[in-house]
Design a protein around this motif. Structure first.
Motif, PDB file in Angstrom:
ATOM      1  N   GLU A 117       0.847  -1.187   0.000  1.00 55.25           N
ATOM      2  CA  GLU A 117       0.000   0.000   0.000  1.00 55.25           C
ATOM      3  C   GLU A 117       0.884   1.239   0.000  1.00 55.25           C
ATOM      4  OE1 GLU A 117      -3.757  -1.547   2.723  1.00 55.25           O
ATOM      5  OE2 GLU A 117      -2.307  -0.125   3.574  1.00 55.25           O
ATOM      6  N   VAL A 118       0.567   2.166  -0.870  1.00 55.14           N
ATOM      7  CA  VAL A 118       1.199   3.478  -0.867  1.00 55.14           C
ATOM      8  C   VAL A 118       0.132   4.472  -0.458  1.00 55.14           C
ATOM      9  CG1 VAL A 118       2.158   5.309  -2.325  1.00 55.14           C
ATOM     10  CG2 VAL A 118       2.986   2.970  -2.561  1.00 55.14           C
ATOM     11  N   VAL A 119       0.465   5.311   0.509  1.00 56.01           N
ATOM     12  CA  VAL A 119      -0.464   6.322   1.009  1.00 56.01           C
ATOM     13  C   VAL A 119       0.080   7.695   0.631  1.00 56.01           C
ATOM     14  CG1 VAL A 119      -1.589   7.290   3.053  1.00 56.01           C
ATOM     15  CG2 VAL A 119      -1.117   4.820   2.923  1.00 56.01           C
ATOM     16  N   ILE A 120      -0.792   8.505   0.012  1.00 56.55           N
ATOM     17  CA  ILE A 120      -0.449   9.886  -0.305  1.00 56.55           C
ATOM     18  C   ILE A 120      -1.510  10.793   0.290  1.00 56.55           C
ATOM     19  CG2 ILE A 120       0.780   9.302  -2.431  1.00 56.55           C
ATOM     20  CD1 ILE A 120      -1.656  10.392  -3.997  1.00 56.55           C
ATOM     21  N   GLU A 121      -1.167  12.064   0.423  1.00 59.47           N
ATOM     22  CA  GLU A 121      -2.123  13.049   0.909  1.00 59.47           C
ATOM     23  C   GLU A 121      -2.009  14.301   0.054  1.00 59.47           C
ATOM     24  OE1 GLU A 121      -3.116  15.565   4.946  1.00 59.47           O
ATOM     25  OE2 GLU A 121      -2.008  13.693   5.100  1.00 59.47           O
ATOM     26  N   LEU A 122      -3.102  14.621  -0.606  1.00 60.09           N
ATOM     27  CA  LEU A 122      -3.145  15.834  -1.408  1.00 60.09           C
ATOM     28  C   LEU A 122      -3.626  16.981  -0.531  1.00 60.09           C
ATOM     29  CD1 LEU A 122      -4.799  14.309  -4.594  1.00 60.09           C
ATOM     30  CD2 LEU A 122      -2.381  14.713  -4.175  1.00 60.09           C
ATOM     31  N   ALA A 123      -3.167  18.172  -0.808  1.00 62.12           N
ATOM     32  CA  ALA A 123      -3.515  19.343   0.010  1.00 62.12           C
ATOM     33  C   ALA A 123      -5.024  19.466   0.178  1.00 62.12           C
ATOM     34  CB  ALA A 123      -2.956  20.606  -0.635  1.00 62.12           C
ATOM     35  N   GLY A 124      -5.452  19.535   1.420  1.00 60.39           N
ATOM     36  CA  GLY A 124      -6.859  19.735   1.715  1.00 60.39           C
ATOM     37  C   GLY A 124      -7.747  18.522   1.502  1.00 60.39           C
ATOM     38  N   ARG A 125      -7.167  17.375   1.295  1.00 56.98           N
ATOM     39  CA  ARG A 125      -7.952  16.156   1.065  1.00 56.98           C
ATOM     40  C   ARG A 125      -7.519  15.071   2.051  1.00 56.98           C
ATOM     41  NH1 ARG A 125      -8.060  15.280  -5.466  1.00 56.98           N
ATOM     42  NH2 ARG A 125      -8.691  17.380  -6.028  1.00 56.98           N
ATOM     43  N   ALA A 126      -8.375  14.081   2.196  1.00 55.46           N
ATOM     44  CA  ALA A 126      -8.041  12.934   3.046  1.00 55.46           C
ATOM     45  C   ALA A 126      -6.945  12.109   2.378  1.00 55.46           C
ATOM     46  CB  ALA A 126      -9.282  12.073   3.261  1.00 55.46           C
ATOM     47  N   PHE A 174      -3.305   3.313  -2.207  1.00 52.05           N
ATOM     48  CA  PHE A 174      -3.207   2.611  -3.482  1.00 52.05           C
ATOM     49  C   PHE A 174      -2.527   1.269  -3.229  1.00 52.05           C
ATOM     50  CE2 PHE A 174      -3.383   7.086  -4.131  1.00 52.05           C
ATOM     51  CZ  PHE A 174      -4.344   7.211  -5.125  1.00 52.05           C
ATOM     52  N   THR A 175      -3.200   0.189  -3.604  1.00 47.35           N
ATOM     53  CA  THR A 175      -2.729  -1.158  -3.306  1.00 47.35           C
ATOM     54  C   THR A 175      -2.421  -1.896  -4.608  1.00 47.35           C
ATOM     55  OG1 THR A 175      -4.119  -1.194  -1.342  1.00 47.35           O
ATOM     56  CG2 THR A 175      -3.293  -3.309  -2.121  1.00 47.35           C
ATOM     57  N   ALA A 176      -1.303  -2.613  -4.619  1.00 45.95           N
ATOM     58  CA  ALA A 176      -0.916  -3.440  -5.764  1.00 45.95           C
ATOM     59  C   ALA A 176      -0.037  -4.578  -5.261  1.00 45.95           C
ATOM     60  CB  ALA A 176      -0.174  -2.614  -6.809  1.00 45.95           C
ATOM     61  N   SER A 177       0.125  -5.594  -6.085  1.00 45.55           N
ATOM     62  CA  SER A 177       0.946  -6.739  -5.672  1.00 45.55           C
ATOM     63  C   SER A 177       2.428  -6.381  -5.595  1.00 45.55           C
ATOM     64  CB  SER A 177       0.726  -7.919  -6.611  1.00 45.55           C
ATOM     65  OG  SER A 177       1.058  -7.564  -7.937  1.00 45.55           O
ATOM     66  N   ALA A 178       2.863  -5.388  -6.384  1.00 40.31           N
ATOM     67  CA  ALA A 178       4.257  -4.930  -6.362  1.00 40.31           C
ATOM     68  C   ALA A 178       4.294  -3.493  -5.865  1.00 40.31           C
ATOM     69  CB  ALA A 178       4.872  -5.011  -7.757  1.00 40.31           C
ATOM     70  N   ALA A 179       5.281  -3.167  -5.051  1.00 32.83           N
ATOM     71  CA  ALA A 179       5.394  -1.810  -4.498  1.00 32.83           C
ATOM     72  C   ALA A 179       5.500  -0.767  -5.608  1.00 32.83           C
ATOM     73  CB  ALA A 179       6.597  -1.728  -3.564  1.00 32.83           C
ATOM     74  N   ALA A 180       6.266  -1.052  -6.656  1.00 27.82           N
ATOM     75  CA  ALA A 180       6.437  -0.086  -7.742  1.00 27.82           C
ATOM     76  C   ALA A 180       5.102   0.228  -8.409  1.00 27.82           C
ATOM     77  CB  ALA A 180       7.436  -0.612  -8.766  1.00 27.82           C
ATOM     78  N   ASP A 181       4.246  -0.781  -8.565  1.00 32.06           N
ATOM     79  CA  ASP A 181       2.937  -0.540  -9.178  1.00 32.06           C
ATOM     80  C   ASP A 181       2.039   0.286  -8.268  1.00 32.06           C
ATOM     81  OD1 ASP A 181       3.527  -1.795 -11.588  1.00 32.06           O
ATOM     82  OD2 ASP A 181       2.702  -3.727 -10.965  1.00 32.06           O
ATOM     83  N   ALA A 182       2.126   0.095  -6.958  1.00 28.80           N
ATOM     84  CA  ALA A 182       1.351   0.916  -6.020  1.00 28.80           C
ATOM     85  C   ALA A 182       1.824   2.369  -6.097  1.00 28.80           C
ATOM     86  CB  ALA A 182       1.477   0.371  -4.599  1.00 28.80           C
ATOM     87  N   TYR A 183       3.136   2.584  -6.180  1.00 26.05           N
ATOM     88  CA  TYR A 183       3.666   3.937  -6.357  1.00 26.05           C
ATOM     89  C   TYR A 183       3.139   4.543  -7.665  1.00 26.05           C
ATOM     90  CZ  TYR A 183       7.223   3.819  -2.621  1.00 26.05           C
ATOM     91  OH  TYR A 183       7.885   3.795  -1.412  1.00 26.05           O
ATOM     92  N   ALA A 184       3.161   3.767  -8.742  1.00 24.69           N
ATOM     93  CA  ALA A 184       2.702   4.260 -10.049  1.00 24.69           C
ATOM     94  C   ALA A 184       1.233   4.650 -10.002  1.00 24.69           C
ATOM     95  CB  ALA A 184       2.946   3.203 -11.124  1.00 24.69           C
ATOM     96  N   ASP A 185       0.396   3.835  -9.355  1.00 22.25           N
ATOM     97  CA  ASP A 185      -1.025   4.157  -9.248  1.00 22.25           C
ATOM     98  C   ASP A 185      -1.228   5.457  -8.470  1.00 22.25           C
ATOM     99  OD1 ASP A 185      -1.605   1.878 -10.691  1.00 22.25           O
ATOM    100  OD2 ASP A 185      -2.216   0.701  -8.932  1.00 22.25           O
ATOM    101  N   ALA A 186      -0.442   5.661  -7.422  1.00 16.86           N
ATOM    102  CA  ALA A 186      -0.526   6.897  -6.643  1.00 16.86           C
ATOM    103  C   ALA A 186      -0.106   8.090  -7.497  1.00 16.86           C
ATOM    104  CB  ALA A 186       0.345   6.799  -5.390  1.00 16.86           C
ATOM    105  N   LEU A 187       0.944   7.916  -8.295  1.00 18.11           N
ATOM    106  CA  LEU A 187       1.406   9.008  -9.157  1.00 18.11           C
ATOM    107  C   LEU A 187       0.370   9.324 -10.228  1.00 18.11           C
ATOM    108  CD1 LEU A 187       3.617  11.034  -9.759  1.00 18.11           C
ATOM    109  CD2 LEU A 187       4.761   9.268 -11.135  1.00 18.11           C
ATOM    110  N   LEU A 188      -0.278   8.305 -10.777  1.00 14.22           N
ATOM    111  CA  LEU A 188      -1.350   8.535 -11.749  1.00 14.22           C
ATOM    112  C   LEU A 188      -2.470   9.354 -11.121  1.00 14.22           C
ATOM    113  CD1 LEU A 188      -1.413   5.070 -13.530  1.00 14.22           C
ATOM    114  CD2 LEU A 188      -1.090   7.285 -14.664  1.00 14.22           C
TER     115      LEU A 188
END
Length: 139
Positions: free
Chosen positions: A101-110, A114-128
């Protein structure tokens, strides 16, 4: 390593690649797209020309390839590069029952997870999602 599908979605979303030593990529041509290449100052070097960047293959390692235009290469950013691109929005990476799981926080939002089987894919989904949020704010 990030999946080619996610890498392609990142490219379509506007992620730009500035090739450097250690970067991995695939060549989007029939028969070559299953091979992952790594830029190395000794073997594959980016060369800047007025017409664009060309990835030059040196030596005998890839004897069938002399060079390939950057547009024909699909960058497979690593976890460290994806984390860097997330910048201050990145909160954490954690193991989960589904993988990572990669957790991000956008300004002013909860926080968003983002969950994926590979850490790199979870990072990519968060970046998307981050890129999508930036586009939404411009509209």
């Amino acid at each position: 390593m990030i999946s080619a599908d996610r890498a392609d979605r990142l490219r379509v979303a506007g992620l730009r690649w500035h090739p450097r030593s250690g970067d991995r990529f695939v060549i989007r041509r029939a028969g070559l797209d299953d091979e992952v290449y790594t830029i190395s100052d000794m073997m594959i070097e980016p060369h800047q020309f007025s017409t664009g960047t060309v990835l030059g293959f040196n030596g005998t390692t890839e004897w069938a390839l002399d060079s390939v235009a950057q547009e024909d290469a699909l960058w497979l950013p690593g976890e460290d590069q994806l984390r860097e691109l997330l910048g201050g929005t990145f909160r954490r990476l954690a193991r989960s029952s589904e993988g990572y799981e990669v957790v991000i926080e956008l300004a002013g939002r909860a926080q968003q997870v983002f969950t994926a089987s590979a850490a790199a894919d979870a990072y990519a989904d968060a970046l998307l999602a981050l890129v999508g949020a930036a586009v939404d704010r411009q509209d």
